[in-house]
Design an enzyme around this catalytic site. Sequence first.
Site, PDB file in Angstrom:
ATOM      1  N   ARG A  14      57.621  27.717  64.703  1.00  0.00           N
ATOM      2  CA  ARG A  14      58.495  27.647  63.411  1.00  0.00           C
ATOM      3  C   ARG A  14      57.526  27.272  62.659  1.00  0.00           C
ATOM      4  NH1 ARG A  14      62.737  29.560  66.958  1.00  0.00           N
ATOM      5  NH2 ARG A  14      62.915  32.123  66.285  1.00  0.00           N
ATOM      6  N   HIS A  56      53.625  32.063  58.194  1.00  0.00           N
ATOM      7  CA  HIS A  56      53.953  33.060  59.369  1.00  0.00           C
ATOM      8  C   HIS A  56      53.280  33.704  60.540  1.00  0.00           C
ATOM      9  CE1 HIS A  56      57.728  34.018  62.260  1.00  0.00           C
ATOM     10  NE2 HIS A  56      57.620  35.126  62.172  1.00  0.00           N
ATOM     11  N   ARG A  76      52.760  32.512  64.000  1.00  0.00           N
ATOM     12  CA  ARG A  76      53.137  32.666  64.565  1.00  0.00           C
ATOM     13  C   ARG A  76      52.371  33.669  65.058  1.00  0.00           C
ATOM     14  NH1 ARG A  76      58.301  31.303  66.912  1.00  0.00           N
ATOM     15  NH2 ARG A  76      59.719  33.007  67.459  1.00  0.00           N
ATOM     16  N   HIS A  95      62.133  33.887  71.876  1.00  0.00           N
ATOM     17  CA  HIS A  95      63.256  35.591  71.701  1.00  0.00           C
ATOM     18  C   HIS A  95      63.994  35.606  72.911  1.00  0.00           C
ATOM     19  CE1 HIS A  95      60.636  36.392  68.044  1.00  0.00           C
ATOM     20  NE2 HIS A  95      60.005  36.991  68.567  1.00  0.00           N
TER      21      HIS A  95
END
Length: 348
Positions: free
Chosen positions: A202, A290, A293, A316
């Site tokens: 991130r 973002h 990513r 995740h």
Amino acid sequence: MANIERRKAKDGSTSYRVKIRLQGHPTETKTFGKLTEARDWAQETEANIRAGRYLPSMEARKHTLSDLVDRYLKNVIPEKKSGKDQVYQLEWWRDRIGTYPLASVTAALISECRDELKQSGKSNATVNRFLAVLSHAFTLAEREWEWIDSNPFRKVSKLKEPRGRVRFLSDEERERLLTACQQSHNPDLYTVVLLSLSTGARKMEIWGLTWDQIDFAREVIVLHETKNQERRVLPLKGKALDLIRERSMVRRLDTRLIFPSTSNANKPMDFRSAWETALKHAEIEDFRWHDLRHSAASYLAMSGATSAEIAAVLGHKTLSMVKRYSHLSEAHTALVVERMNKLFVEGA
């Protein structure tokens, strides 16, 4: 009908949670330290509900939504990385219904506020974030603070959100962007963009990197604090590793940060201006930081990584977040099935 659930905490202590469900009435819950107390409360409360004598707890009538927000802001928000946005969201709730006692904050009232947020022009995803933060506050008020007997958010539906955005750099876009980053007035932009593409980390995980997070012997980045509150290890390979090794030879001694601000060595560099300029020079549209990513995850999928492997790299907890990349691995999956058929089926 009352149901009593026995729970055991990490410290070995035992508690008993009572849940009463009666048709036409909200679910009532309460936790006790002794089974006898739980049974007595369940019997008395169920009888009062059936007789129409049951009222919300004194705590729910005594504390207002403003009290709930204040306690959450004081005790919970400081421990959350996403706290800044949530402070604004909680303040909105306080301005809107802060004077209401918690006993008066019903599913109908919450739904009315939800629709008001939607009508103000906010996206469904944003409205759901507003609901989520206050719902969590109510969950704590029920389970830990014992201010309420049940969370009204259980009856409130979230708004339907569109499928997750998947925007990744094509080969040509990636080449143009990296070239623009190399030519940027900010000499560190190329390194941080390459790190983002290489690791899938991130934005603030990269911008806020410290030297103690780099393990050159194992060639990994160790993230001790992440969005999911879990330690994560990122492989550091190729050109990104080479750049960090070079930078370690001339590191600043007045800060732990790898990319410190030029004005304050204790704060990370802000790359927003240099980033926007690089995108403009590279003629790349509709692309956010973002999305680097997303690009890393897409490249992993196209390289044959499984959903579980992609989830592990991105950090995740579930596979649902990486399903958006599954179509990119279809070619690899086809090759696997074809190879299996040749080895085990066609020769049978």
